[in-house]
Design an enzyme around this catalytic site. Structure first.
Site, PDB file in Angstrom:
ATOM      1  N   GLU A 128       0.398  -1.376  -0.139  1.00 54.46           N
ATOM      2  CA  GLU A 128      -0.127   0.205  -0.331  1.00 54.46           C
ATOM      3  C   GLU A 128       0.638   1.312   0.181  1.00 54.46           C
ATOM      4  O   GLU A 128       0.778   2.296   0.925  1.00 54.46           O
ATOM      5  CB  GLU A 128      -1.153   0.096   1.033  1.00 54.46           C
ATOM      6  CG  GLU A 128      -2.359  -0.863   1.251  1.00 54.46           C
ATOM      7  CD  GLU A 128      -2.887  -1.580   1.788  1.00 54.46           C
ATOM      8  OE1 GLU A 128      -3.523  -0.339   3.144  1.00 54.46           O
ATOM      9  OE2 GLU A 128      -4.394  -2.042   2.246  1.00 54.46           O
ATOM     10  N   GLU A 148      -4.944  -8.788  -0.261  1.00 58.91           N
ATOM     11  CA  GLU A 148      -5.881  -8.679   0.883  1.00 58.91           C
ATOM     12  C   GLU A 148      -7.324  -8.186   0.568  1.00 58.91           C
ATOM     13  O   GLU A 148      -7.878  -7.310   0.183  1.00 58.91           O
ATOM     14  CB  GLU A 148      -4.706  -7.246   1.699  1.00 58.91           C
ATOM     15  CG  GLU A 148      -3.928  -7.003   2.570  1.00 58.91           C
ATOM     16  CD  GLU A 148      -3.142  -5.881   3.116  1.00 58.91           C
ATOM     17  OE1 GLU A 148      -4.319  -5.710   3.350  1.00 58.91           O
ATOM     18  OE2 GLU A 148      -2.053  -5.103   3.483  1.00 58.91           O
TER      19      GLU A 148
HETATM   20  O1  AHR Z   1      -4.781  -6.072   6.918  1.00 59.75           O
HETATM   21  C1  AHR Z   1      -4.910  -4.741   7.485  1.00 59.75           C
HETATM   22  C2  AHR Z   1      -4.137  -3.486   6.827  1.00 59.75           C
HETATM   23  O2  AHR Z   1      -4.902  -3.610   6.327  1.00 59.75           O
HETATM   24  C3  AHR Z   1      -3.160  -4.074   6.263  1.00 59.75           C
HETATM   25  O3  AHR Z   1      -1.779  -3.534   7.130  1.00 59.75           O
HETATM   26  C4  AHR Z   1      -3.094  -3.060   5.470  1.00 59.75           C
HETATM   27  O4  AHR Z   1      -1.744  -3.393   4.281  1.00 59.75           O
HETATM   28  C5  AHR Z   1      -3.876  -2.219   5.144  1.00 59.75           C
HETATM   29  O5  AHR Z   1      -4.293  -1.076   5.254  1.00 59.75           O
END
Ligand code: AHR
Length: 488
Positions: A171, A283
């Protein structure tokens, strides 16, 4: 009555088992107290919680992303190798804790081995350097008599670990990320990293850092890096206290896949590429309740329906989605919750379990003909807000299907989001149903389960096929798996 037509003659593509990936981050009690708990009577001699491990093994997690997440952007891997008592404790700038570094690279690799999963390491492009990243690749993968490979041997591991998957930052577009960058800055930096890592280890597969799939960030990163990486990553978190928003927002993932595949195809065409990246949803989950440093989200049956739908979407889009990582696996926004005494599961555990155990080789075309529902009205809020208004209407019943043509089997997964029971006919085009091997449904349980968590009822039922059709009553707000033999 809703009619679902499954057409084994129209294949979508090979399902890559890496869509059943997971993610663990040094965040709250995910690693320490979840995965790893030294001195606990529930832990094995490596410090791994055996009860947690058993629950995760059942999920057949194919690939495991680590160590972050936001955490990685200030993580220096060299702090986490060598004798444990000599490892330094460091400030975790992402979540505000102290990182003791007792679970590091060698522990992660050992965990992947016992879990039977493939490692996927995300690199620190925040406060980390290219030199440090190269040292990490060398530590994990080099057979040569080089400094970092020797350090690995000194730490007790002769054979290289052979880590294939490496993420180029996490990110990096987010202002909360240590060392966040603009898209042009990221492309310049990540291109340097990609070329150097491939020089060191040509077998390394690289994942560029994407966002939601349709932002200018994704466009610029895909244009700049399509020739250098194997996968482009997307992240998505959805959820709402409003039931319909919760279960439908997931369809944003379909928009993101469509937009980013268009961007990738355009880049491949314009740049005359021989090969181009596919998508890693590295994610994804329901997450909207907790914003503290623990992220100990408590999940409901509605969230389980959302998770089941995500997995249907990854199956239906398997021609492009080659990896997906449930974020996360233990305690932090997770299907598994631990206390010092016990490890238990939340409702979102079950759709992952059922999908992962049932999905077959080839995804095939599914057509749903039944009631639809419009996108909900309320404007979404928060960091991961997703507008739904311009998507939909959506089928109330969400379906995906896979087949094994050699073994003549079909598996159908059905998410009934309706608030009432729905009579549903499944038709198999061009084949007859043979024996029904499994018919299994999950619904919300009336009473809470262990630790007061929401629970589900998982029930097997009998259903008889007639020719190319079978009819089932899908309970309100349920997820159902049907596995059957196919006859010609
Ligand atoms: O999964 C929780 C968080 O969500 C992670 O650390 C990040 O990559 C995303 O914003």
């Amino acid at each position: 009555m809703t009619r679902v037509t499954v057409d084994p003659g129209r294949t979508i593509g090979q399902v890559n088992r890496n869509i059943f990936g997971g993610f663990i981050e040094h965040l709250g009690r995910c690693i320490y107290g979840g995965i790893y708990e030294e001195g606990s009577p529930l832990s094995d001699r490596q410090g791994f919680r055996a009860d947690t491990l058993a629950l995760l093994k059942d999920l057949q997690v194919s690939v495991l992303r680590w160590p972050g997440g936001n955490f990685v952007s200030n993580y220096h891997w060299q702090d986490g190798v060598g004798p444990k008592d000599a490892r330094p404790a460091r400030s975790d700038l992402a979540w505000g804790g102290v990182e003791p570094n007792r679970f590091g690279t060698d522990e992660f690799m050992a965990y992947c081995a016992v879990l039977g999963t493939e490692p996927y390491i995300c690199l620190n492009m925040g406060s980390g350097s290219l030199e440090e990243a190269l040292a990490w690749v060398e530590y994990c993968n080099s057979r040569r008599a080089t400094y970092w490979a020797e350090q690995r041997r000194l730490n007790g591991r002769d054979e290289p670990y052979g880590v294939t998957w490496w993420g180029l930052g996490n990110e990096m577009w987010g202002e909360w990320q240590v060392g966040s960058m603009s898209a042009p800055e990221y492309v310049r930096e990540a291109s340097r990293w990609a070329k150097a890592i491939k020089l060191l280890d040509p077998r390394a597969k690289l994942v560029s850092c994407g966002w939601n799939g349709w932002d200018d960030w994704d466009r610029e990163v895909i244009d700049g890096m399509a020739g250098l990486v194997d996968l482009h990553s997307l992240h998505i978190y959805t959820g709402s206290d409003d039931y319909w928003t919760n279960v439908l927002q997931v369809h944003q993932a379909e928009r993101a896949i469509a937009c980013s595949t268009a961007l990738i195809q355009r880049a491949a065409y314009v740049q005359k590429l021989d090969r181009w990246p596919r998508i890693a949803y590295d994610e994804w989950n329901v997450w909207f309740r907790t914003r503290d440093g623990t992220l100990e989200e408590r999940y409901s049956m509605a969230d389980a329906l959302a998770v089941a739908t995500y997995l249907n979407i990854f199956v239906r889009n398997c021609a492009w989605v080659k990896m997906a990582n449930l974020a996360q696996l233990v305690n932090a926004i997770a299907p598994v919750v631990t206390t010092p005494e016990v490890a238990v599961v939340q409702p979102i555990y079950y759709p992952f379990l059922m999908h992962s155990q049932a999905v077959l080789d080839l995804a095939v075309d599914v057509h749903v003909d039944g009631p639809t529902v419009a996108a909900p009205d309320p404007p979404p809020v928060g960091r991961w807000a997703h507008r739904l208004g311009d998507l939909g209407p959506f089928d109330v019943l969400d379906a995906s299907a896979t087949v094994d043509l050699a073994d003549q089997k079909v598996a159908v997964t059905l998410v009934n989001r309706s608030e009432s029971q729905e009579k549903t006919e499944i038709q198999l085009r061009g084949h007859l149903f043979g024996a029904v091997l499994r018919a299994r449904t999950i619904t919300s349980a009336p009473e809470p389960g262990p630790l007061g968590l929401d629970a589900v009822n998982m029930e097997d039922f009998t259903v008889t096929a007639h020719g190319n059709a079978l009819v089932v009553d899908l309970p309100a707000k349920s997820f159902t798996l049907l596995e059957a033999r196919m006859d010609s």
